[in-house]
Scaffold this motif. Structure first.
Motif, PDB file in Angstrom:
ATOM      1  N   LEU A 266     104.830  39.583  89.501  1.00  0.00           N
ATOM      2  CA  LEU A 266     105.628  40.500  90.199  1.00  0.00           C
ATOM      3  C   LEU A 266     104.653  41.680  90.683  1.00  0.00           C
ATOM      4  CD1 LEU A 266     108.940  42.279  88.885  1.00  0.00           C
ATOM      5  CD2 LEU A 266     106.945  43.786  89.494  1.00  0.00           C
ATOM      6  N   ASN A 267     103.797  42.011  90.067  1.00  0.00           N
ATOM      7  CA  ASN A 267     102.810  43.159  90.722  1.00  0.00           C
ATOM      8  C   ASN A 267     102.045  42.718  91.709  1.00  0.00           C
ATOM      9  OD1 ASN A 267     104.078  45.104  88.559  1.00  0.00           O
ATOM     10  ND2 ASN A 267     102.063  44.707  87.157  1.00  0.00           N
ATOM     11  N   ASP A 268     101.726  41.483  91.781  1.00  0.00           N
ATOM     12  CA  ASP A 268     100.840  40.958  92.917  1.00  0.00           C
ATOM     13  C   ASP A 268     101.812  40.868  94.178  1.00  0.00           C
ATOM     14  OD1 ASP A 268      98.576  40.691  91.239  1.00  0.00           O
ATOM     15  OD2 ASP A 268      99.176  38.540  90.691  1.00  0.00           O
ATOM     16  N   ASN A 269     103.032  40.942  93.831  1.00  0.00           N
ATOM     17  CA  ASN A 269     104.031  40.674  95.140  1.00  0.00           C
ATOM     18  C   ASN A 269     104.453  41.849  95.858  1.00  0.00           C
ATOM     19  OD1 ASN A 269     103.979  37.631  95.968  1.00  0.00           O
ATOM     20  ND2 ASN A 269     103.820  37.756  93.946  1.00  0.00           N
ATOM     21  N   LEU A 270     104.443  42.966  95.055  1.00  0.00           N
ATOM     22  CA  LEU A 270     104.864  44.314  95.626  1.00  0.00           C
ATOM     23  C   LEU A 270     104.438  44.695  96.928  1.00  0.00           C
ATOM     24  CD1 LEU A 270     104.855  46.295  92.238  1.00  0.00           C
ATOM     25  CD2 LEU A 270     106.797  45.215  93.017  1.00  0.00           C
ATOM     26  N   VAL A 271     105.470  45.338  97.301  1.00  0.00           N
ATOM     27  CA  VAL A 271     105.112  46.070  98.866  1.00  0.00           C
ATOM     28  C   VAL A 271     105.230  47.725  98.934  1.00  0.00           C
ATOM     29  CG1 VAL A 271     105.844  43.977 100.136  1.00  0.00           C
ATOM     30  CG2 VAL A 271     107.220  45.979  99.788  1.00  0.00           C
ATOM     31  N   THR A 273     105.542  49.297 101.752  1.00  0.00           N
ATOM     32  CA  THR A 273     106.020  49.709 103.099  1.00  0.00           C
ATOM     33  C   THR A 273     107.467  49.873 102.905  1.00  0.00           C
ATOM     34  OG1 THR A 273     106.158  47.307 103.602  1.00  0.00           O
ATOM     35  CG2 THR A 273     104.031  48.446 104.246  1.00  0.00           C
ATOM     36  N   GLY A 274     108.178  49.277 102.078  1.00  0.00           N
ATOM     37  CA  GLY A 274     109.317  49.327 101.864  1.00  0.00           C
ATOM     38  C   GLY A 274     109.823  49.256 100.473  1.00  0.00           C
ATOM     39  N   ASN A 275     111.107  48.927 100.203  1.00  0.00           N
ATOM     40  CA  ASN A 275     111.773  48.538  98.701  1.00  0.00           C
ATOM     41  C   ASN A 275     111.380  47.473  98.383  1.00  0.00           C
ATOM     42  OD1 ASN A 275     112.938  51.370  98.007  1.00  0.00           O
ATOM     43  ND2 ASN A 275     114.541  50.670  99.824  1.00  0.00           N
ATOM     44  N   ASN A 276     111.404  47.537  96.940  1.00  0.00           N
ATOM     45  CA  ASN A 276     111.062  46.071  96.348  1.00  0.00           C
ATOM     46  C   ASN A 276     112.386  45.873  95.628  1.00  0.00           C
ATOM     47  OD1 ASN A 276     107.900  45.613  96.340  1.00  0.00           O
ATOM     48  ND2 ASN A 276     107.947  47.761  96.028  1.00  0.00           N
ATOM     49  N   HIS A 277     113.207  45.030  95.955  1.00  0.00           N
ATOM     50  CA  HIS A 277     114.409  44.792  95.307  1.00  0.00           C
ATOM     51  C   HIS A 277     114.285  43.684  94.173  1.00  0.00           C
ATOM     52  CE1 HIS A 277     116.605  46.546  98.719  1.00  0.00           C
ATOM     53  NE2 HIS A 277     115.898  46.052  99.401  1.00  0.00           N
ATOM     54  N   ILE A 278     114.178  44.247  92.787  1.00  0.00           N
ATOM     55  CA  ILE A 278     114.126  43.333  91.747  1.00  0.00           C
ATOM     56  C   ILE A 278     115.225  42.701  91.238  1.00  0.00           C
ATOM     57  CG2 ILE A 278     112.914  43.174  89.425  1.00  0.00           C
ATOM     58  CD1 ILE A 278     110.863  43.998  91.823  1.00  0.00           C
ATOM     59  N   VAL A 279     115.355  41.558  91.124  1.00  0.00           N
ATOM     60  CA  VAL A 279     116.487  40.848  90.795  1.00  0.00           C
ATOM     61  C   VAL A 279     116.152  40.118  89.097  1.00  0.00           C
ATOM     62  CG1 VAL A 279     118.445  39.432  90.897  1.00  0.00           C
ATOM     63  CG2 VAL A 279     117.433  40.476  92.985  1.00  0.00           C
ATOM     64  N   CYS A 280     116.947  40.592  88.047  1.00  0.00           N
ATOM     65  CA  CYS A 280     116.629  39.929  86.735  1.00  0.00           C
ATOM     66  C   CYS A 280     117.592  39.301  86.298  1.00  0.00           C
ATOM     67  CB  CYS A 280     116.021  41.248  85.980  1.00  0.00           C
ATOM     68  SG  CYS A 280     115.306  40.582  84.375  1.00  0.00           S
ATOM     69  N   GLY A 281     117.872  38.041  85.632  1.00  0.00           N
ATOM     70  CA  GLY A 281     118.558  37.566  85.100  1.00  0.00           C
ATOM     71  C   GLY A 281     118.632  37.342  83.549  1.00  0.00           C
ATOM     72  N   THR A 282     117.629  38.008  82.910  1.00  0.00           N
ATOM     73  CA  THR A 282     117.633  37.927  81.300  1.00  0.00           C
ATOM     74  C   THR A 282     118.491  39.083  80.769  1.00  0.00           C
ATOM     75  OG1 THR A 282     116.202  37.888  79.578  1.00  0.00           O
ATOM     76  CG2 THR A 282     115.598  39.418  81.234  1.00  0.00           C
ATOM     77  N   THR A 283     118.883  38.596  79.466  1.00  0.00           N
ATOM     78  CA  THR A 283     119.694  39.759  78.871  1.00  0.00           C
ATOM     79  C   THR A 283     118.673  40.031  77.457  1.00  0.00           C
ATOM     80  OG1 THR A 283     120.947  37.988  77.526  1.00  0.00           O
ATOM     81  CG2 THR A 283     121.993  38.804  79.493  1.00  0.00           C
ATOM     82  N   ASN A 284     117.496  39.731  77.480  1.00  0.00           N
ATOM     83  CA  ASN A 284     116.730  39.952  76.428  1.00  0.00           C
ATOM     84  C   ASN A 284     116.188  41.325  76.309  1.00  0.00           C
ATOM     85  OD1 ASN A 284     113.992  40.059  74.927  1.00  0.00           O
ATOM     86  ND2 ASN A 284     114.350  38.205  74.299  1.00  0.00           N
ATOM     87  N   ARG A 285     116.612  41.973  75.455  1.00  0.00           N
ATOM     88  CA  ARG A 285     116.185  43.378  75.479  1.00  0.00           C
ATOM     89  C   ARG A 285     114.600  43.673  75.707  1.00  0.00           C
ATOM     90  NH1 ARG A 285     120.725  46.562  72.270  1.00  0.00           N
ATOM     91  NH2 ARG A 285     122.804  45.542  72.860  1.00  0.00           N
ATOM     92  N   ASN A 286     113.945  43.125  74.946  1.00  0.00           N
ATOM     93  CA  ASN A 286     112.347  43.254  74.959  1.00  0.00           C
ATOM     94  C   ASN A 286     111.958  42.858  76.310  1.00  0.00           C
ATOM     95  OD1 ASN A 286     112.297  44.030  72.117  1.00  0.00           O
ATOM     96  ND2 ASN A 286     111.929  41.788  71.580  1.00  0.00           N
ATOM     97  N   GLN A 287     112.312  42.165  76.876  1.00  0.00           N
ATOM     98  CA  GLN A 287     112.211  41.500  78.256  1.00  0.00           C
ATOM     99  C   GLN A 287     112.391  42.594  79.159  1.00  0.00           C
ATOM    100  OE1 GLN A 287     109.988  39.104  79.278  1.00  0.00           O
ATOM    101  NE2 GLN A 287     110.002  37.838  77.313  1.00  0.00           N
ATOM    102  N   ILE A 288     113.602  43.029  79.035  1.00  0.00           N
ATOM    103  CA  ILE A 288     114.014  44.266  79.994  1.00  0.00           C
ATOM    104  C   ILE A 288     113.188  45.513  79.897  1.00  0.00           C
ATOM    105  CG2 ILE A 288     116.123  45.687  80.554  1.00  0.00           C
ATOM    106  CD1 ILE A 288     117.940  43.350  79.698  1.00  0.00           C
ATOM    107  N   ARG A 289     113.082  45.564  78.584  1.00  0.00           N
ATOM    108  CA  ARG A 289     112.153  46.901  78.277  1.00  0.00           C
ATOM    109  C   ARG A 289     110.889  46.974  78.917  1.00  0.00           C
ATOM    110  NH1 ARG A 289     112.489  46.600  73.276  1.00  0.00           N
ATOM    111  NH2 ARG A 289     114.443  47.740  72.722  1.00  0.00           N
ATOM    112  N   THR A 290     110.218  45.707  78.670  1.00  0.00           N
ATOM    113  CA  THR A 290     109.022  45.506  79.431  1.00  0.00           C
ATOM    114  C   THR A 290     108.948  45.806  80.962  1.00  0.00           C
ATOM    115  OG1 THR A 290     108.232  43.838  77.608  1.00  0.00           O
ATOM    116  CG2 THR A 290     107.142  43.797  79.758  1.00  0.00           C
ATOM    117  N   LEU A 291     109.948  45.048  81.655  1.00  0.00           N
ATOM    118  CA  LEU A 291     110.147  45.237  82.885  1.00  0.00           C
ATOM    119  C   LEU A 291     110.343  46.843  83.303  1.00  0.00           C
ATOM    120  CD1 LEU A 291     110.759  44.133  85.580  1.00  0.00           C
ATOM    121  CD2 LEU A 291     113.156  43.958  85.152  1.00  0.00           C
TER     122      LEU A 291
END
Length: 429
Positions: A266-271, A273-291
């Motif tokens: 994810l970090n390698d593909n950030l821009v 020049t504009g907004n980074n629209h992050i779409v996340c589908g997990t409901t795992n709280r640890n994964q969400i916390r890390t993101l």
């Protein structure tokens, strides 16, 4: 007016009292009666009238009974019949003293029914007439198979329930009339899994959520932005993100979009020049916390801009510990959202509490919205109401209804609301 056969449910105080009243009123597939009662004194006066014609009192009584039956029959014909099949599971209550487990078991059905009842009563105050048949489906396959051929179901203009997927399948296989609509009020199962042409699914599936979110994100994209679909490949991510990229590109072919499977990718593909629209589908709280922790770092140390979109179940989570959440404008889809400050909500809450002596639940709101929408169509258009299902939308206390029709799957609700996280809570966007 609502005409239901049996005694009126006067519900007092606590859930145990409610279940006792329910057990007394709805035992063995019966329903309750609400309506205008004729004064007993009128019948007494008829029996005591002078008999100058030579007709006996017994004959007069018989004629009066026939006349009343004829009037009742004529009144019934003018009413729209609704069969409400809910899993009260009264068959599991031993004796007259239900246990806490009995209360818990029937609570969902009872709350939905009470909300549905208030909805029909509201329509009744405007002149609509309904014959409501309240039936205990018992959450049993054999029972639902039998109910599908019962007279209460055969004579219904509208069938609401059953609610659980296994009940729906058993009932749908046995029912003979495929023209009468069968409402699935709660199940979020894909309509394509049932393949019932007359089934109306009120709860939008996760696929509908994903499709509408893809359309929304595609509209937010501007030149210089990037859409990063963060897919950790767990079960929830697969359901929500499976076709997200293709759906989004279908709405905007100029999207810069990519699926990434790790924080590093994810970090390698950030821009910048504009907004980074992050779409996340997990409901795992640890994964969400890390993101979120990573987004905080990328925002504060490197100045990247983010817009965040999550799984609908994120609405159940707390984000109070994250100081930059407002900056990310976290946006979710939801099929239920109650504005407690709205006038119609406050009016319903007051009427519900006054009548049943308990506060309304989410299932109460769902029952009310279903009654107002479908009862309203039935009252307005009569037996022709089916064709108007895809033409008339509805925005209620808890639910929005907007239906698409598929000949093989039935009617699918696409009534989705968008909510955004602001000031430690979600509000309607």
């Amino acid at each position: 007016m609502i005409s239901v056969q049996n005694h009126q449910l006067r519900l007092s105080g606590n859930k145990i009292a409610l279940a006792v009243a329910l057990a007394l009123s709805l035992a063995s597939c019966t329903t309750k009666k609400i309506g205008v009662l004729r004064s007993p004194s009128q019948r007494g006066e008829q029996g005591a009238a002078s008999n100058n014609s030579g007709i006996t009192t017994a004959e007069q009584a018989e004629e009066a009974k026939k006349l009343e039956a004829a009037k009742a029959s004529e009144n019934l014909k003018s009413q729209k019949s609704i069969a409400l099949l809910l899993p009260f599971q009264l068959n599991h209550i031993a004796g007259m003293q239900p246990t806490a487990e009995d209360i818990k078991r029937s609570a969902l059905a009872l709350d939905f029914y009470q909300g549905f009842q208030l909805g029909l009563e509201e329509l009744g105050e405007k002149g609509s007439k309904f014959n409501l048949q309240v039936i205990d489906s018992e959450d049993d396959n054999y029972r639902n198979t039998s109910l599908a051929t019962s007279s209460s179901v055969k004579n219904a203009n509208l069938i609401v329930g059953p609610i659980y997927p296994k009940e729906i399948r058993a009932f749908s296989r046995a029912i003979q009339d495929k023209n009468t609509l069968q409402i699935s009020p709660l199940a979020a199962t894909l309509a394509s899994e049932f393949e019932v042409s007359n089934l109306v699914s009120l709860t939008p599936s996760i696929r509908v959520h994903s499709e509408l979110m893809a359309k929304y994100v595609a509209k937010q994209f501007t030149l210089g932005d990037v859409v990063l679909v963060y897919d950790i490949q767990d079960a929830d991510s697969k359901q929500f993100l499976d076709s997200f990229m293709s759906e989004a590109l279908g709405y905007n072919k100029d999207l810069q979009i990519k699926v990434v499977n790790s924080i590093a990718e994810l970090n390698d593909n950030l821009v910048a020049t504009g907004n980074n629209h992050i779409v996340c589908g997990t409901t795992n709280r640890n994964q969400i916390r890390t993101l979120l922790a990573n987004m905080d770092v990328q925002t504060t140390e490197f100045g990247y801009g983010f817009k965040l979109y999550g799984h609908p179940n994120w609405a159940k989570l707390s984000f109070e510990d994250y100081m930059y959440m407002d900056r990310y404008e976290l946006t979710l889809t939801t099929s239920t959202l109650v504005d407690e400050r709205a006038e119609k909500t406050r009016k319903f809450d007051y009427n519900y509490k006054t009548k049943f002596q308990v506060a309304a639940s989410d299932f109460s709101y769902k029952g009310y919205d279903a009654a107002i929408y479908f009862g309203g169509l039935l009252s307005k258009y009569g037996t022709d109401y089916v064709q108007y299902l895809v033409k008339e939308s509805y925005s209620g206390i808890s639910n929005d209804f907007s239906f698409d029709y598929f000949p093989k799957w039935g009617y699918v609700n696409r009534g989705i609301r968008f909510i955004v996280y602001r000031n430690n809570s979600f509000v309607r966007k």
